[in-house]
Design a protein around this motif. Structure first.
Motif, PDB file in Angstrom:
ATOM      1  N   SER A 287       0.392  -0.526   0.127  1.00  0.00           N
ATOM      2  CA  SER A 287       0.143  -0.061   0.106  1.00  0.00           C
ATOM      3  C   SER A 287       0.934   1.271   0.176  1.00  0.00           C
ATOM      4  CB  SER A 287      -0.693   0.212   1.671  1.00  0.00           C
ATOM      5  OG  SER A 287      -1.433  -0.773   1.870  1.00  0.00           O
ATOM      6  N   LEU A 288       0.294   2.551  -0.802  1.00  0.00           N
ATOM      7  CA  LEU A 288       0.811   3.329  -0.340  1.00  0.00           C
ATOM      8  C   LEU A 288       1.023   4.744   0.622  1.00  0.00           C
ATOM      9  CD1 LEU A 288       0.148   5.495  -3.995  1.00  0.00           C
ATOM     10  CD2 LEU A 288       1.776   3.845  -3.371  1.00  0.00           C
ATOM     11  N   TRP A 305       3.605  11.028  -3.059  1.00  0.00           N
ATOM     12  CA  TRP A 305       3.620   9.776  -3.904  1.00  0.00           C
ATOM     13  C   TRP A 305       1.963  11.221  -3.580  1.00  0.00           C
ATOM     14  CZ3 TRP A 305       3.370   5.397  -6.733  1.00  0.00           C
ATOM     15  CH2 TRP A 305       4.752   4.747  -6.656  1.00  0.00           C
ATOM     16  N   PRO A 369      -7.149   6.466  -8.206  1.00  0.00           N
ATOM     17  CA  PRO A 369      -6.356   6.081  -7.179  1.00  0.00           C
ATOM     18  C   PRO A 369      -5.644   4.953  -7.224  1.00  0.00           C
ATOM     19  CG  PRO A 369      -7.992   6.310  -5.765  1.00  0.00           C
ATOM     20  CD  PRO A 369      -8.417   7.000  -7.699  1.00  0.00           C
ATOM     21  N   SER A 372      -4.202   2.387  -4.559  1.00  0.00           N
ATOM     22  CA  SER A 372      -3.669   2.849  -4.091  1.00  0.00           C
ATOM     23  C   SER A 372      -2.293   2.002  -3.419  1.00  0.00           C
ATOM     24  CB  SER A 372      -4.187   3.715  -2.903  1.00  0.00           C
ATOM     25  OG  SER A 372      -5.128   4.629  -3.410  1.00  0.00           O
ATOM     26  N   THR A 373      -1.309   1.058  -4.498  1.00  0.00           N
ATOM     27  CA  THR A 373      -0.418   0.438  -3.544  1.00  0.00           C
ATOM     28  C   THR A 373       0.286   0.613  -4.929  1.00  0.00           C
ATOM     29  OG1 THR A 373      -1.037  -1.687  -5.803  1.00  0.00           O
ATOM     30  CG2 THR A 373      -1.809  -1.349  -3.251  1.00  0.00           C
ATOM     31  N   VAL A 374       1.216   0.446  -5.045  1.00  0.00           N
ATOM     32  CA  VAL A 374       2.457   0.227  -5.935  1.00  0.00           C
ATOM     33  C   VAL A 374       2.488  -0.113  -6.964  1.00  0.00           C
ATOM     34  CG1 VAL A 374       5.187  -0.225  -5.762  1.00  0.00           C
ATOM     35  CG2 VAL A 374       4.266   0.260  -3.569  1.00  0.00           C
ATOM     36  N   PRO A 377      -1.190   2.497  -8.725  1.00  0.00           N
ATOM     37  CA  PRO A 377      -1.280   2.943  -8.079  1.00  0.00           C
ATOM     38  C   PRO A 377      -1.937   4.427  -8.374  1.00  0.00           C
ATOM     39  CG  PRO A 377       0.487   3.223  -9.585  1.00  0.00           C
ATOM     40  CD  PRO A 377       0.027   2.114  -9.392  1.00  0.00           C
ATOM     41  N   GLN A 380      -1.936   8.193  -9.758  1.00  0.00           N
ATOM     42  CA  GLN A 380      -0.561   8.650  -8.775  1.00  0.00           C
ATOM     43  C   GLN A 380       0.969   7.896  -9.631  1.00  0.00           C
ATOM     44  OE1 GLN A 380      -2.162   8.373  -4.480  1.00  0.00           O
ATOM     45  NE2 GLN A 380      -2.638   6.641  -5.444  1.00  0.00           N
ATOM     46  N   LYS A 381       1.887   8.859  -9.054  1.00  0.00           N
ATOM     47  CA  LYS A 381       3.050   8.091  -9.502  1.00  0.00           C
ATOM     48  C   LYS A 381       4.246   9.200  -8.109  1.00  0.00           C
ATOM     49  CE  LYS A 381       5.843  10.505 -12.593  1.00  0.00           C
ATOM     50  NZ  LYS A 381       6.168  11.123 -13.614  1.00  0.00           N
TER      51      LYS A 381
END
Length: 559
Positions: A287-288, A305, A369, A372-374, A377, A380-381
């Motif tokens: 998870s982020l 992120w 999103p 919302s994990t690597v 994502p 997102q970055k």
């Protein structure tokens, strides 16, 4: 009450070219704290404050806590001819902040040094090389500081707080206890293992000196929330020895000082940098970073992120909802085909637009999103890193006879800063009454909301800083989500101090019974070069009181 005992003994012995020093000791510290804080509102006379001198609400809080730390330590120093140096250290420490069976830990360290410049094969350098030293060290140190004082001393005990129940019995809400949190019964010291390699050089009669160091610090068994629990658990993860991190860095310093007759000068510069990586953490879903799950394996500490800003939505991004352009403001805002939408948001002209970085079958041409994990994502970055990099400092000085001048500089070469606080957000968060600060007028606004032409609905500002303002919150949650547009450059250079002085000749001051007299002017925090918004101090990184600029003038007299 705080009590400390520290007893040690030292033994020294030299024989021929060998020098030995042994030290051993015992230490213990105990602390016990009792606090009672009572406050009351509505004083009859504010100049005569007392608990009984008020008529308003009374609140009271208390706290009790204690801890004990006990340990034994020792050190052995050995050198041969002052050229080969060895030091061995060891500590055996126990802390009451851990469960009974895990309170003690042993922490050794070793260091080696070699004075290369004193070797016979370096004799050819004796006219200009004063010191050439190589050194290396490795050691462990334990950390038992866990957070605020309540968690700090009793992290292995499940806490329950009294409260009034959420149900009624016999016409009253009974007194009960909260559900205890989850705790771990086997956590212990987190251990920092540090490796250091360095070289020291001194040349030209010690006028030029330089030092370079490389280090690695691995924190093993870092105390952190211990697992990625599902929502069904109903409680936050307890602190455990759940994470490992590695910090690598280097530092270089160089200085030169010289005096020629009545002239003298010196200059020095140092710079250091480091980077921290999470090597181990039980975040199975990757998870982020969040408050509940702050790390994932492979994460660079401080990484930020967010979304990549792509300007603002303009009127031409929408399909007219009526023949009259004025009708758009009350009509349905429909994006034209091919224009990126935002999940859960009905965007309008002046809202922030983001770049579409990733699409899947569930989110075509839409900002979201993801999981919302690597691995997923969404859009997102990593858009920056809030850790300070390439921190540096420099000092300059020169003098002539009684005059002297010195200047101290400091700064950070690279840092990304997220500063979305009240100084930026306040007038855009639905607050109808409040202060407006410098720059707040630079927001997206149409030329004429009542115009019948598309041109009247285009922004007055070609490249505004802020999105449109809503009467209520509207889409502000989306407009001010973490993004590149509001990520600031935190690099800076500050003139920390400038001092100018004059020392009067001894022959002059001795006539009035003085041995020394000096007059000086000093300025602190005189100049700061930074691209942060007005009002932000680059050292504090907060929109509050900055470091004061201080000017002082004085004299020193010595009898």
């Amino acid at each position: 009450d705080y009590n400390s005992i520290n007893a040690y003994a030292t033994y020294r012995k030299s024989f021929k070219d060998h020098n030995l020093k042994i030290m051993g000791g015992f230490s213990q510290e105990t602390s016990r704290t009792e606090e009672l804080k009572v406050s009351r509102l509505d004083m009859i006379d504010p100049d005569l404050p007392s608990i009984t001198g008020g008529v308003g609400e009374t609140t009271a809080n208390d706290y009790y806590g204690e801890y004990i730390i006990r340990g034994a330590y020792g050190r052995i120093n050995y050198d041969y001819q002052g050229k080969y140096l060895l030091e061995v250290n060891g500590r055996y420490d126990g802390s009451s902040r851990f469960p009974r069976n895990n309170r003690y830990g042993f922490f050794p360290s070793f260091s080696l040094g070699w004075q290369v410049g004193r070797e016979k094969f370096m004799k050819w350098t004796e006219n200009w090389l004063n010191e050439f030293k190589l050194r290396a060290s490795w050691g462990e140190i334990g950390n038992q500081v866990l957070g605020d004082k309540l968690i700090h001393n009793y992290a292995y005990i499940a806490m329950m707080d009294p409260e009034k129940a959420q149900w009624i019995m016999n016409g009253m809400r009974p007194i009960t206890l909260t559900t205890p949190g989850m705790v771990s019964s086997n956590f212990t010291w987190e251990v920092a293992k540090t490796t250091n390699i360095g070289v020291d050089l001194s040349l030209f009669n010690n006028r030029l000196q330089t030092t370079f160091e490389w280090y690695q610090r691995r924190t093993v068994g870092m105390l952190a929330p211990g697992a990625d629990f599902s929502a069904e658990i109903g409680a936050a993860a307890p602190r455990m020895n759940a994470a490992d991190l590695r910090n690598r860095g280097w530092e270089w310093s160089i200085s030169w000082r010289e005096q020629r007759g009545d002239w003298r000068y010196n200059i020095s510069f140092n710079i250091y940098d480091s980077k921290t990586i999470i090597e181990k953490y039980d975040n199975a879903a990757c998870s982020l970073p969040s408050d509940a799950m702050p790390y994932y394996e492979g994460m660079t500490l401080g990484e930020h992120w967010g979304y990549v800003t792509d300007g603002f939505y303009e009127i031409n991004d929408f399909v007219p909802s009526s023949d009259d352009v004025k009708g758009w403001q009350d009509g349905v805002w429909t994006l034209r085909e091919g224009i990126t939408s935002i999940q859960g948001i009905t965007v309008r002209p002046g809202d922030v637009k983001f770049k579409n970085l990733r699409d899947d079958e569930n989110s075509v041409n839409r900002i979201d999103p993801g999981a919302s994990t690597v691995d997923n994502p969404g859009d997102q970055k990593i858009i920056g890193n809030t850790s300070a990099r390439f921190q540096f400092g420099s000092s300059l000085g020169f003098g002539y006879k009684g005059f002297d001048f010195s200047m101290l500089l400091q700064g950070t070469g690279k840092r990304d800063v997220w500063l979305l606080d009240q100084s930026i957000y306040k007038p855009f968060g639905g607050v109808k009454h409040g202060a407006l600060y410098k720059g707040h007028s630079d927001y997206w606004k149409p030329r004429d909301m009542n115009a019948n032409t598309v041109e009247g609905w285009t922004s007055v500002n070609d490249n505004p800083k802020y999105p449109r303002i809503y009467d209520n919150l509207g889409n502000q949650g989306s407009n001010f989500r973490t993004q590149t547009h509001f990520l600031e450059n935190g690099a800076y250079l500050r003139v920390k101090n400038i001092t100018v002085g004059y020392t009067f000749p001894t022959a002059w001051v001795s006539k009035v019974g003085l041995t020394k007299a000096k007059i000086y002017f000093s300025g602190e925090n005189l100049f700061t070069f930074s691209s942060l918004p007005t009002g932000f101090d680059p050292e504090r990184l907060s929109w509050s009181y900055p470091f004061y600029r201080t000017l002082s003038f004085g004299f020193n007299l010595t009898l």
